[in-house]
Design a protein around this motif. Structure first.
Motif, short mmCIF file in Angstrom:
data_model
loop_
_atom_site.label_atom_id
_atom_site.label_comp_id
_atom_site.label_asym_id
_atom_site.label_seq_id
_atom_site.Cartn_x
_atom_site.Cartn_y
_atom_site.Cartn_z
N ALA A 61 1.64 -11.97 0.94
CA ALA A 61 1.83 -11.68 2.36
C ALA A 61 2.09 -10.18 2.48
O ALA A 61 2.91 -9.63 1.74
N GLN A 62 1.39 -9.50 3.40
CA GLN A 62 1.45 -8.05 3.49
C GLN A 62 1.65 -7.60 4.94
O GLN A 62 1.22 -8.30 5.87
N ASP A 63 2.27 -6.42 5.08
CA ASP A 63 2.25 -5.80 6.40
C ASP A 63 0.99 -4.95 6.52
O ASP A 63 0.20 -4.83 5.57
N THR A 64 0.77 -4.38 7.69
CA THR A 64 -0.48 -3.65 7.92
C THR A 64 -0.59 -2.39 7.07
O THR A 64 -1.68 -2.01 6.64
N VAL A 65 0.53 -1.75 6.79
CA VAL A 65 0.50 -0.55 5.95
C VAL A 65 0.08 -0.91 4.52
O VAL A 65 -0.72 -0.22 3.90
N SER A 66 0.62 -2.01 4.01
CA SER A 66 0.23 -2.46 2.67
C SER A 66 -1.26 -2.76 2.59
O SER A 66 -1.93 -2.42 1.60
N GLU A 67 -1.80 -3.38 3.62
CA GLU A 67 -3.24 -3.66 3.64
C GLU A 67 -4.06 -2.39 3.66
O GLU A 67 -5.11 -2.31 3.01
N ASP A 68 -3.57 -1.35 4.37
CA ASP A 68 -4.28 -0.08 4.37
C ASP A 68 -4.21 0.60 3.00
O ASP A 68 -5.16 1.28 2.60
N ASP A 91 5.22 3.20 -1.94
CA ASP A 91 5.08 4.52 -1.32
C ASP A 91 3.82 5.17 -1.87
O ASP A 91 3.77 5.58 -3.04
N ARG A 92 2.81 5.27 -1.00
CA ARG A 92 1.54 5.86 -1.42
C ARG A 92 0.77 6.32 -0.18
O ARG A 92 0.87 5.69 0.88
N TYR A 93 0.04 7.39 -0.35
CA TYR A 93 -0.75 7.98 0.75
C TYR A 93 0.14 8.35 1.93
O TYR A 93 -0.26 8.26 3.10
N GLY A 94 1.38 8.76 1.64
CA GLY A 94 2.29 9.22 2.68
C GLY A 94 2.89 8.13 3.53
O GLY A 94 3.52 8.41 4.55
N GLU A 95 2.73 6.85 3.13
CA GLU A 95 3.28 5.74 3.91
C GLU A 95 3.99 4.76 2.98
O GLU A 95 3.77 4.75 1.76
N ARG A 96 4.83 3.93 3.58
CA ARG A 96 5.50 2.87 2.82
C ARG A 96 5.02 1.52 3.32
O ARG A 96 5.23 1.15 4.48
N GLY A 97 4.38 0.77 2.42
CA GLY A 97 3.95 -0.58 2.75
C GLY A 97 4.83 -1.61 2.06
O GLY A 97 5.41 -1.33 1.01
N GLU A 98 4.93 -2.78 2.66
CA GLU A 98 5.74 -3.85 2.09
C GLU A 98 4.89 -5.11 1.93
O GLU A 98 4.01 -5.39 2.75
N GLY A 154 -0.07 9.14 -8.01
CA GLY A 154 -0.42 7.77 -8.37
C GLY A 154 0.33 6.72 -7.59
O GLY A 154 -0.06 5.55 -7.57
N GLY A 155 1.43 7.12 -6.92
CA GLY A 155 2.21 6.19 -6.13
C GLY A 155 3.50 5.78 -6.82
O GLY A 155 3.69 5.97 -8.03
N ARG A 156 4.38 5.19 -6.02
CA ARG A 156 5.67 4.69 -6.51
C ARG A 156 5.93 3.33 -5.87
O ARG A 156 5.51 3.09 -4.75
N PHE A 157 6.62 2.46 -6.61
CA PHE A 157 7.05 1.23 -5.97
C PHE A 157 8.40 0.79 -6.51
O PHE A 157 8.81 1.14 -7.62
N LYS A 158 9.08 0.02 -5.68
CA LYS A 158 10.31 -0.67 -6.04
C LYS A 158 10.08 -2.15 -5.78
O LYS A 158 9.41 -2.51 -4.81
N LYS A 159 10.65 -2.99 -6.63
CA LYS A 159 10.42 -4.42 -6.45
C LYS A 159 11.65 -5.23 -6.83
O LYS A 159 12.29 -4.97 -7.84
N THR A 160 11.96 -6.21 -6.00
CA THR A 160 12.98 -7.21 -6.32
C THR A 160 12.28 -8.54 -6.58
O THR A 160 11.24 -8.83 -6.00
N MET A 161 12.87 -9.33 -7.46
CA MET A 161 12.28 -10.63 -7.79
C MET A 161 13.39 -11.66 -8.00
O MET A 161 14.40 -11.37 -8.63
N LEU A 162 13.18 -12.86 -7.45
CA LEU A 162 14.06 -14.00 -7.69
C LEU A 162 13.19 -15.16 -8.16
O LEU A 162 12.09 -15.38 -7.63
N GLY A 163 13.67 -15.91 -9.14
CA GLY A 163 12.85 -16.98 -9.66
C GLY A 163 13.65 -18.10 -10.28
O GLY A 163 14.85 -17.98 -10.54
N LEU A 164 12.96 -19.21 -10.48
CA LEU A 164 13.52 -20.37 -11.15
C LEU A 164 12.52 -20.85 -12.19
O LEU A 164 11.36 -21.14 -11.87
#
Length: 432
Positions: free
Chosen positions: A91-98, A413-420, A383-393
């Motif tokens: 599932a993505q927001d519009t910035v992530s899709e761009d 964080d890439r191309y001057g925008e932050r996508g989620e 090349g970009g940067r990302f942060k990620k959280t994960m929960l699992g079972l």
């Protein structure tokens, strides 16, 4: 942001083994990873169960404990199979899709690996390993099958071995350890290492109680007949130690450091996904001029009974005159709690912990949480940067079966925008 989580049904797998040589039933778990262990020690390991419980979920080929007093034949062979299937929802927001395009929900045969291992000889025994994989780690989509491992291992004294052939490099806890043993579902530091390489590797076990290891190797990709690459020589080394060890209480603190020098053919490229094996890469430097690179890694694993914390950091310096030697880095911390009280056995031959073996009829549920960061921006390289959280079972249902479900949230964080974006992964794993 709306997300969907779909389920998939287990695929029942069976193996038929035949042959004129003596075969060995694959142990579902051993504290010794190598078919022929390196030396002996007077201290205890974190032991697996000696008998297989009557699990509520069918095990299909239950484990049988090995008999250490049984006389070894001249030729021993063992067949193994690893099957992993994933369903991934995005599932993505519009910035992530761009930024990365629309990520498609997908089922993938994450791994289908056939292993043949064993040993040859009398008092002096040479071990061998041959494995092939379908859609394995870092396999290109158009390459459906590949040779994963092809090696011979020679003892050099009582505490040292030499492996020759296609094998893992001695760098990064995530790569040295098999993915089926890790508490988290996917590796994150993949831009900084390769899966396998062709060369020579030495492993030495140190200390009376095998509390430390030193490994080093030299590798050349052009020696691999299945590769068309000729970058030159790679060198790697890894040192691990148990600085706190209470095996009778299933408690230990493992630390390690590693180094990797990688050759370049005039250009390098770093890219990776956000802890998933499907979809497009989310960080990517593209190719840029470089002469070589050097990676430095630190790792730590604290295990207190059913609770563990695993962390790793890699700093990568690229030797590039054109871009003033850019530096990239990544790290993660994973926490695990096995609710039924089991623990991961520690493998003293290679310095990492192996997978959970449930003691009870209902298996072993495990809660997992992870935080990770990757940064491929420096000195004009974006090349970009990302942060990620994960929960699992994870549900370690039997000695063979594992079922898992994880949710992860990524800030890119890439191309001057932050996508989620959100990633939902369900997994079925069977290891023989």
């Amino acid at each position: 942001m709306r997300a969907r989580l779909r389920s998939i049904s287990p695929v029942i797998m069976a193996i038929a083994l035949a042959g004129g040589f003596q075969t060995s039933v694959a142990r579902a778990q051993s504290t010794e990873s190598l078919y022929e262990p390196v030396g002996h020690h007077s201290g205890g390991d974190v032991h697996a169960v000696d008998e297989t419980p009557n699990y509520v979920f069918p095990d299909f080929a239950p484990a049988k404990p090995a008999d250490p007093n049984k006389e070894q034949p001249f030729f021993k062979i063992r067949f193994g199979l690893v099957m992993i299937g994933d369903w991934t929802d995005f599932a993505q927001d519009t910035v992530s899709e761009d930024q990365v395009g629309r990520l498609k929900d997908e089922f993938q045969v994450r791994a289908a690996r056939l292993n043949i291992t064993g040993s040859i000889g009398g008092d002096y025994r040479v071990s061998y390993q041959l494995s092939g994989e379908y859609k394995g780690f870092d396999t290109a989509p158009e390459q459906k099958w590949k040779l994963t491992d092809a090696s011979l291992t020679f003892p050099l004294g009582s505490r040292t071995i030499m492996t020759v052939g296609k094998t893992k490099e001695t760098f990064s806890y995530e790569m040295v350890g098999d993915s089926a043993n890790l508490p988290h579902s996917e590796r994150v530091l993949t831009p900084f290492f390769v899966s396998r390489n062709f060369g020579v590797r030495f492993v030495q076990v140190l200390g009376v109680n095998k509390a430390a290891t030193f490994s080093a190797g030299a590798y050349k990709d052009s020696w691999d007949f299945s590769s068309s690459s000729d970058r030159g020589w790679d060198y790697s080394a890894r040192m691990t130690g148990l600085i706190w060890d209470r095996p009778d209480h299933n408690e230990f603190l493992h630390v390690g450091v590693a180094y990797r020098h990688a050759a370049a053919d005039g250009t390098v490229r770093y890219s990776g996904r956000a802890e998933t094996n499907v979809g497009d890469v989310v960080i990517d430097t593209g190719k840029f001029s470089a002469q070589s690179s050097d990676g430095f890694a630190g790792e730590a694993l604290l295990n207190v009974g059913p609770v563990s914390f695993l962390g790793e950091y890699i700093l990568n310096r690229t030797n590039s005159r054109e871009f003033r030697d850019p530096v990239f880095h990544g790290w993660y911390v994973t926490g695990s709690w096995i609710l039924s009280g089991e623990t991961r056995p520690y493998d003293r031959n290679v310095g990492y912990a192996r997978r959970v073996i449930p003691k009870g009829r209902w298996g072993a549920p495990e809660l997992v949480a992870r935080y990770s960061e990757m940064d491929l921006d420096d000195n004009g390289i974006e090349g970009g940067r990302f942060k990620k959280t994960m929960l699992g079972l994870n549900w370690w249902a039997t000695t063979r079966w594992k079922f898992g479900a994880t949710w992860g949230h990524t800030w890119l964080d890439r191309y001057g925008e932050r996508g989620e974006s959100d990633t939902f992964l369900t997994r079925i794993q069977w290891v023989y």
